[in-house]
Motif scaffolding. Structure first.
Motif, PDB file in Angstrom:
ATOM      1  N   THR A  91       3.370   6.442 -15.392  1.00  0.00           N
ATOM      2  CA  THR A  91       3.184   5.486 -14.307  1.00  0.00           C
ATOM      3  C   THR A  91       3.288   4.075 -14.859  1.00  0.00           C
ATOM      4  OG1 THR A  91       1.734   7.006 -13.123  1.00  0.00           O
ATOM      5  CG2 THR A  91       1.601   4.685 -12.492  1.00  0.00           C
ATOM      6  N   ASP A  93       2.413   0.188 -13.690  1.00  0.00           N
ATOM      7  CA  ASP A  93       1.691  -0.642 -12.724  1.00  0.00           C
ATOM      8  C   ASP A  93       2.009  -2.105 -12.981  1.00  0.00           C
ATOM      9  OD1 ASP A  93       0.413   1.467 -11.453  1.00  0.00           O
ATOM     10  OD2 ASP A  93      -1.416   1.302 -12.639  1.00  0.00           O
ATOM     11  N   SER A 103       2.535  -3.658  -7.661  1.00  0.00           N
ATOM     12  CA  SER A 103       3.154  -2.418  -7.199  1.00  0.00           C
ATOM     13  C   SER A 103       3.091  -1.385  -8.312  1.00  0.00           C
ATOM     14  CB  SER A 103       4.592  -2.656  -6.738  1.00  0.00           C
ATOM     15  OG  SER A 103       5.360  -3.252  -7.755  1.00  0.00           O
ATOM     16  N   SER A 104       3.415  -0.137  -7.955  1.00  0.00           N
ATOM     17  CA  SER A 104       3.298   0.968  -8.897  1.00  0.00           C
ATOM     18  C   SER A 104       4.448   1.939  -8.695  1.00  0.00           C
ATOM     19  CB  SER A 104       1.960   1.675  -8.674  1.00  0.00           C
ATOM     20  OG  SER A 104       1.772   2.693  -9.619  1.00  0.00           O
ATOM     21  N   THR A 106       6.098   5.897 -10.486  1.00  0.00           N
ATOM     22  CA  THR A 106       5.841   7.036 -11.367  1.00  0.00           C
ATOM     23  C   THR A 106       7.140   7.786 -11.634  1.00  0.00           C
ATOM     24  OG1 THR A 106       3.633   7.265 -10.443  1.00  0.00           O
ATOM     25  CG2 THR A 106       4.499   9.166 -11.595  1.00  0.00           C
TER      26      THR A 106
END
Length: 131
Positions: A91, A93, A103-104, A106
């Motif tokens: 992930t 970040d 925002s993120s 994965t």
């Protein structure tokens, strides 16, 4: 979209812009003990403006692997050789800045215990069976 922040007289103080974040690992799959480079690219959801600034934290599941600084193109990288063999959820970040919202993203990453080169070299030097 964008959010305009205004004072009591409706004078725009600043604009807050949402972001898109993409994350990838290279090579994928990677080999245990060898470097894998994690790359995050942050971009604004609207056309134009400046490039997001700040930092991106990279995680393997809940574990922080490290932090990369965004460059002038909105890209941050982290190189690691600390991923164990198996499947990983990576992930990224983005922490945001004064204009751009956090925002993120994965991605999945597999780490192999041996490379195909290591396996073929091992097969070549294996002793022959005798009768």
């Amino acid at each position: 979209g964008n959010l305009l922040i205004a004072d009591r007289q409706n004078n725009v103080i600043r604009e807050v812009v949402s972001t898109n974040l993409a994350v990838a690992a290279s090579p994928s799959p990677s080999v245990y003990g060898e470097n894998a480079t994690l790359t995050a690219v942050v971009s604004a959801t609207c056309f134009g403006g400046t490039v997001p600034t700040g930092e991106v934290d990279f995680y393997d599941g809940p574990d922080l692997l490290g932090t990369g600084n965004l460059d002038s193109t909105g890209e941050a990288t982290l190189t690691t050789s600390g991923l164990s063999p198996g499947s990983h959820t990576i992930t990224a970040d983005y922490l945001g800045d004064i204009v751009y919202v956090a925002s993120s993203a994965t991605t999945a990453e597999s780490v192999l215990f041996w490379s195909s080169t290591s396996l073929s070299e091992s097969a070549q030097i294996a002793p022959k069976a005798t009768r």
